[in-house]
Design a protein around this motif. Sequence first.
Motif, PDB file in Angstrom:
ATOM      1  N   PHE A 197      42.135  58.429  77.771  1.00 23.33           N
ATOM      2  CA  PHE A 197      41.108  57.520  77.646  1.00 23.33           C
ATOM      3  C   PHE A 197      41.566  56.261  78.512  1.00 23.33           C
ATOM      4  CE2 PHE A 197      38.533  53.838  76.252  1.00 23.33           C
ATOM      5  CZ  PHE A 197      37.128  54.188  76.455  1.00 23.33           C
ATOM      6  N   GLY A 198      40.647  55.928  79.657  1.00 21.34           N
ATOM      7  CA  GLY A 198      41.071  54.680  80.205  1.00 21.34           C
ATOM      8  C   GLY A 198      41.933  54.907  81.455  1.00 21.34           C
ATOM      9  N   ARG A 199      42.375  55.985  81.613  1.00 22.46           N
ATOM     10  CA  ARG A 199      43.210  56.382  82.782  1.00 22.46           C
ATOM     11  C   ARG A 199      42.631  56.916  83.781  1.00 22.46           C
ATOM     12  NH1 ARG A 199      48.015  60.161  79.397  1.00 22.46           N
ATOM     13  NH2 ARG A 199      48.250  58.491  78.038  1.00 22.46           N
ATOM     14  N   PRO A 200      42.953  56.800  85.085  1.00 25.89           N
ATOM     15  CA  PRO A 200      42.429  57.175  86.096  1.00 25.89           C
ATOM     16  C   PRO A 200      42.462  58.545  86.356  1.00 25.89           C
ATOM     17  CG  PRO A 200      44.864  56.401  86.851  1.00 25.89           C
ATOM     18  CD  PRO A 200      44.347  56.130  85.347  1.00 25.89           C
ATOM     19  N   GLY A 201      41.368  59.083  87.204  1.00 21.02           N
ATOM     20  CA  GLY A 201      41.236  60.637  87.457  1.00 21.02           C
ATOM     21  C   GLY A 201      40.506  61.264  86.502  1.00 21.02           C
ATOM     22  N   ARG A 202      39.886  60.557  85.633  1.00 17.21           N
ATOM     23  CA  ARG A 202      39.041  61.168  84.507  1.00 17.21           C
ATOM     24  C   ARG A 202      37.976  62.084  84.984  1.00 17.21           C
ATOM     25  NH1 ARG A 202      34.063  58.891  84.004  1.00 17.21           N
ATOM     26  NH2 ARG A 202      33.738  56.979  85.298  1.00 17.21           N
ATOM     27  N   THR A 203      37.578  63.218  84.186  1.00 16.99           N
ATOM     28  CA  THR A 203      36.621  64.004  84.556  1.00 16.99           C
ATOM     29  C   THR A 203      35.404  63.895  83.724  1.00 16.99           C
ATOM     30  OG1 THR A 203      37.681  65.779  82.953  1.00 16.99           O
ATOM     31  CG2 THR A 203      38.256  65.793  85.273  1.00 16.99           C
ATOM     32  N   ARG A 204      34.324  64.332  84.228  1.00 19.27           N
ATOM     33  CA  ARG A 204      32.913  64.274  83.369  1.00 19.27           C
ATOM     34  C   ARG A 204      32.371  65.595  83.244  1.00 19.27           C
ATOM     35  NH1 ARG A 204      29.479  59.536  85.421  1.00 19.27           N
ATOM     36  NH2 ARG A 204      28.212  60.186  83.433  1.00 19.27           N
ATOM     37  N   ALA A 205      31.611  65.937  81.984  1.00 24.62           N
ATOM     38  CA  ALA A 205      30.840  67.006  82.009  1.00 24.62           C
ATOM     39  C   ALA A 205      29.566  67.022  82.596  1.00 24.62           C
ATOM     40  CB  ALA A 205      30.664  67.325  80.338  1.00 24.62           C
ATOM     41  N   PRO A 206      28.808  68.088  83.325  1.00 26.36           N
ATOM     42  CA  PRO A 206      27.871  68.038  83.858  1.00 26.36           C
ATOM     43  C   PRO A 206      26.861  67.611  82.955  1.00 26.36           C
ATOM     44  CG  PRO A 206      28.552  70.133  83.479  1.00 26.36           C
ATOM     45  CD  PRO A 206      29.556  69.504  83.177  1.00 26.36           C
ATOM     46  N   ALA A 207      25.860  66.831  83.486  1.00 31.60           N
ATOM     47  CA  ALA A 207      24.618  66.222  82.614  1.00 31.60           C
ATOM     48  C   ALA A 207      23.516  66.975  83.030  1.00 31.60           C
ATOM     49  CB  ALA A 207      24.474  64.773  83.079  1.00 31.60           C
ATOM     50  N   LEU A 208      22.643  67.100  82.024  1.00 34.30           N
ATOM     51  CA  LEU A 208      21.398  67.710  82.296  1.00 34.30           C
ATOM     52  C   LEU A 208      20.360  66.965  83.149  1.00 34.30           C
ATOM     53  CD1 LEU A 208      20.671  69.217  78.743  1.00 34.30           C
ATOM     54  CD2 LEU A 208      21.557  70.521  80.681  1.00 34.30           C
ATOM     55  N   PRO A 209      19.661  67.329  84.323  1.00 36.00           N
ATOM     56  CA  PRO A 209      18.906  66.686  84.881  1.00 36.00           C
ATOM     57  C   PRO A 209      17.708  66.163  84.229  1.00 36.00           C
ATOM     58  CG  PRO A 209      18.466  69.089  85.423  1.00 36.00           C
ATOM     59  CD  PRO A 209      19.562  69.200  84.587  1.00 36.00           C
ATOM     60  N   TRP A 210      17.241  65.168  84.580  1.00 39.77           N
ATOM     61  CA  TRP A 210      15.990  64.468  83.909  1.00 39.77           C
ATOM     62  C   TRP A 210      14.726  65.338  84.251  1.00 39.77           C
ATOM     63  CZ3 TRP A 210      16.520  58.301  84.406  1.00 39.77           C
ATOM     64  CH2 TRP A 210      17.762  58.056  83.550  1.00 39.77           C
ATOM     65  N   SER A 211      13.666  65.260  83.126  1.00 41.49           N
ATOM     66  CA  SER A 211      12.415  65.615  83.373  1.00 41.49           C
ATOM     67  C   SER A 211      11.472  64.641  83.869  1.00 41.49           C
ATOM     68  CB  SER A 211      11.893  66.383  82.134  1.00 41.49           C
ATOM     69  OG  SER A 211      11.924  65.545  81.130  1.00 41.49           O
ATOM     70  N   ARG A 212      10.341  65.218  83.987  1.00 44.17           N
ATOM     71  CA  ARG A 212       9.260  64.129  84.609  1.00 44.17           C
ATOM     72  C   ARG A 212       9.135  62.934  83.258  1.00 44.17           C
ATOM     73  NH1 ARG A 212       4.578  67.834  87.643  1.00 44.17           N
ATOM     74  NH2 ARG A 212       5.976  68.274  89.240  1.00 44.17           N
ATOM     75  N   LEU A 213       9.081  63.750  82.212  1.00 41.90           N
ATOM     76  CA  LEU A 213       9.008  62.574  80.916  1.00 41.90           C
ATOM     77  C   LEU A 213       9.606  61.801  80.789  1.00 41.90           C
ATOM     78  CD1 LEU A 213       7.308  62.039  78.455  1.00 41.90           C
ATOM     79  CD2 LEU A 213       8.710  63.907  77.027  1.00 41.90           C
ATOM     80  N   ASP A 214      11.177  62.172  81.194  1.00 40.43           N
ATOM     81  CA  ASP A 214      12.293  61.014  81.159  1.00 40.43           C
ATOM     82  C   ASP A 214      11.919  59.910  82.234  1.00 40.43           C
ATOM     83  OD1 ASP A 214      13.496  62.517  79.320  1.00 40.43           O
ATOM     84  OD2 ASP A 214      14.657  63.698  80.600  1.00 40.43           O
ATOM     85  N   ARG A 215      11.545  60.202  83.628  1.00 34.96           N
ATOM     86  CA  ARG A 215      11.358  59.305  84.414  1.00 34.96           C
ATOM     87  C   ARG A 215      10.035  58.661  83.984  1.00 34.96           C
ATOM     88  NH1 ARG A 215      12.616  64.172  87.369  1.00 34.96           N
ATOM     89  NH2 ARG A 215      14.613  63.875  88.676  1.00 34.96           N
ATOM     90  N   LEU A 216       9.175  59.210  83.544  1.00 33.56           N
ATOM     91  CA  LEU A 216       7.862  58.419  83.064  1.00 33.56           C
ATOM     92  C   LEU A 216       8.250  57.221  81.970  1.00 33.56           C
ATOM     93  CD1 LEU A 216       4.786  57.799  83.097  1.00 33.56           C
ATOM     94  CD2 LEU A 216       4.559  59.658  81.367  1.00 33.56           C
ATOM     95  N   ALA A 217       8.916  57.823  80.751  1.00 32.49           N
ATOM     96  CA  ALA A 217       9.450  56.725  79.820  1.00 32.49           C
ATOM     97  C   ALA A 217      10.311  55.808  80.694  1.00 32.49           C
ATOM     98  CB  ALA A 217      10.504  57.767  78.856  1.00 32.49           C
ATOM     99  N   LEU A 218      11.132  55.959  81.693  1.00 35.06           N
ATOM    100  CA  LEU A 218      11.770  54.904  82.218  1.00 35.06           C
ATOM    101  C   LEU A 218      11.050  53.920  82.870  1.00 35.06           C
ATOM    102  CD1 LEU A 218      14.848  54.189  82.157  1.00 35.06           C
ATOM    103  CD2 LEU A 218      15.222  55.290  84.454  1.00 35.06           C
ATOM    104  N   VAL A 219       9.999  54.200  83.430  1.00 33.36           N
ATOM    105  CA  VAL A 219       8.954  53.362  84.183  1.00 33.36           C
ATOM    106  C   VAL A 219       8.313  52.919  83.052  1.00 33.36           C
ATOM    107  CG1 VAL A 219       6.919  53.498  85.693  1.00 33.36           C
ATOM    108  CG2 VAL A 219       8.693  55.131  86.287  1.00 33.36           C
ATOM    109  N   VAL A 220       7.778  53.137  82.094  1.00 32.71           N
ATOM    110  CA  VAL A 220       6.967  52.607  81.047  1.00 32.71           C
ATOM    111  C   VAL A 220       8.138  51.584  80.420  1.00 32.71           C
ATOM    112  CG1 VAL A 220       5.894  52.798  78.945  1.00 32.71           C
ATOM    113  CG2 VAL A 220       5.370  54.258  80.404  1.00 32.71           C
ATOM    114  N   ALA A 221       9.262  51.878  80.143  1.00 34.70           N
ATOM    115  CA  ALA A 221      10.091  50.917  79.582  1.00 34.70           C
ATOM    116  C   ALA A 221      10.473  49.636  80.272  1.00 34.70           C
ATOM    117  CB  ALA A 221      11.679  51.612  79.443  1.00 34.70           C
TER     118      ALA A 221
END
Length: 231
Positions: A197-221
């Motif tokens: 943790f905190g070292r260079p060259g870290r990797t990230r697990a693939p994230a799930l794409p956002w749905s329309r509901l997620d984008r709508l919730a972000l706009v409402v927020a």
Amino acid sequence: MSPVPAAALLGSLAALALIADRALVVGLVAAGLFAVCLRAPATRRLLYVGGTLTSALSVFLLSPFVSHTGYHLLWEGPKIPVLGFLDVTSEEIAAGGVQALRLAAVGLAFAAYALLLDLDRLLQAAGFARRSVLAVGLATRLVPTLERDAAGFVEALRGRGVEVRGLRGRARLLSPLVAGSLERSLNLAEAMEARGFGRPGRTRAPALPWSRLDRLALVVAVLLPLAAIWL
């Protein structure tokens, strides 16, 4: 719903409760968040929801006695040094009700965040300030972790024929809970260091794409606090 839009929406609702002046709006926000918290298991939500509602009720009951506003007197009490007259007016009751609803809305927003959101996915989605997000995530996990540890201690003692009852009996669990928390923090620090943790060259697990509901919730927020500020 993805954790990032959900967290943004909860924060937006809490901000709306703090900004809004009308008790109806604040009450609707608190009622909606209370309904969301009811989706969590009853054994887990009791501590969060019960503590929040108890604190809000305390604010409503104590506010009229410590504030001195309004002219429509409902009850006139004795004079107390430092505090003054313990009188109650209709304006004080209305103001205390709004403040209690605000506290309830903010507390229930945090309760929904701690009970229903996947904090691992929230940390994974953080693209910046990862250290700060990690600290917040670990802090919000503290209460549920202590709750599970306490339940385990109670079951272990019950298996040995010892019943944990009352405030004094539960207070005896404080020492093992603190010791367990310290040991867990050391194990967590070692695990983070072993994973680089905190070292260079870290990797990230693939994230799930956002749905329309997620984008709508972000706009409402985003729109809710702006609309409250404007109105």
